[in-house]
Scaffold this active site. Sequence first.
Site, short mmCIF file in Angstrom:
data_model
loop_
_atom_site.label_atom_id
_atom_site.label_comp_id
_atom_site.label_asym_id
_atom_site.label_seq_id
_atom_site.Cartn_x
_atom_site.Cartn_y
_atom_site.Cartn_z
N CYS A 192 43.35 42.92 39.92
CA CYS A 192 43.08 42.86 41.36
C CYS A 192 41.88 41.94 41.62
O CYS A 192 40.79 42.16 41.09
CB CYS A 192 42.76 44.28 41.83
SG CYS A 192 42.34 44.38 43.56
N CYS A 213 44.80 36.54 45.48
CA CYS A 213 45.25 37.92 45.71
C CYS A 213 46.58 38.07 44.99
O CYS A 213 47.43 37.18 45.06
CB CYS A 213 45.40 38.19 47.21
SG CYS A 213 46.14 39.78 47.59
#
Length: 264
Positions: free
Chosen positions: A68, A179
């Site tokens: 992440c 992302c």
Amino acid sequence: MGIFDSGVGGLTVLRSCLAALSAEDFVYFGDTDKFPYGDRADDDLRERARLVGGWLTEAGAKLIVVACNTASAAALGTLQQELSIPVIGVMAPEARAAVQSTRNGRVGLMATEATVRSGSYERLILDNDAGVDVTSVACPALAPAIQRVEPYDDEIVRLVDEYTAPLREAGVDTVILGCTHYPLVEHLLRRMLPGVTLISSGEEIAREVTENLTRRELDRVDRLGTYRFACSGDAESFRAFGATFLQMPLGRIDEVDPSGLLAR
Ligand code: DGL
């Protein structure tokens, strides 16, 4: 190998690792109960990362990938300091790849609000080459829109157009997809950013992890590894969303409370 993300998005990183490191065993933790991470405060992100990092270590990981971007930006240093095993984040490999790719010295970043706010990518890019001009665009609505059940509607086209406009204006020739979710709209991004090189974390992290394991002589060979999943939310919705991101069968998914390291 332990991999963690705020939800199913990190499966785009896992799928590259499963291809490049086929002999390794993987355990993936999706903190789906807390998704999205993108608008959380740094303290909160660090606390979650500690819990999940601890859980993965208990689960036997020899190396952790923080898939992440938002968690990497807020908590990578903390995990590296506190855990006894190597911890790799997605930002440094992407920043390096972007600097190597750009020809006109203009690099764009698309990421969540927390990642852009941290300034981590800019710092890493400028550490590699202080002459590069970075245009960062926070895309708060993009990851949640991609994760909807039917993401490919006009709204997603509008969002991609809106978020890429400042990058077209800045004349960037390279854009970091900062992302985990964005590789799912890669073709739309290519349409809106013609001629621009897109850097995504999956391939870069797989390269970085391979090098790391080989250097430490921790790599495995001559076998086909296994993979399994755990999440802090509902396992069935993890399965429903996850298949699109992984593009492989999901198999076993455990529902886990990382604060107690207990199976629910
Ligand atoms: N995994 C997150 C990231 O890469 C995606 C979205 C979120 O949790 O807000 O930043």
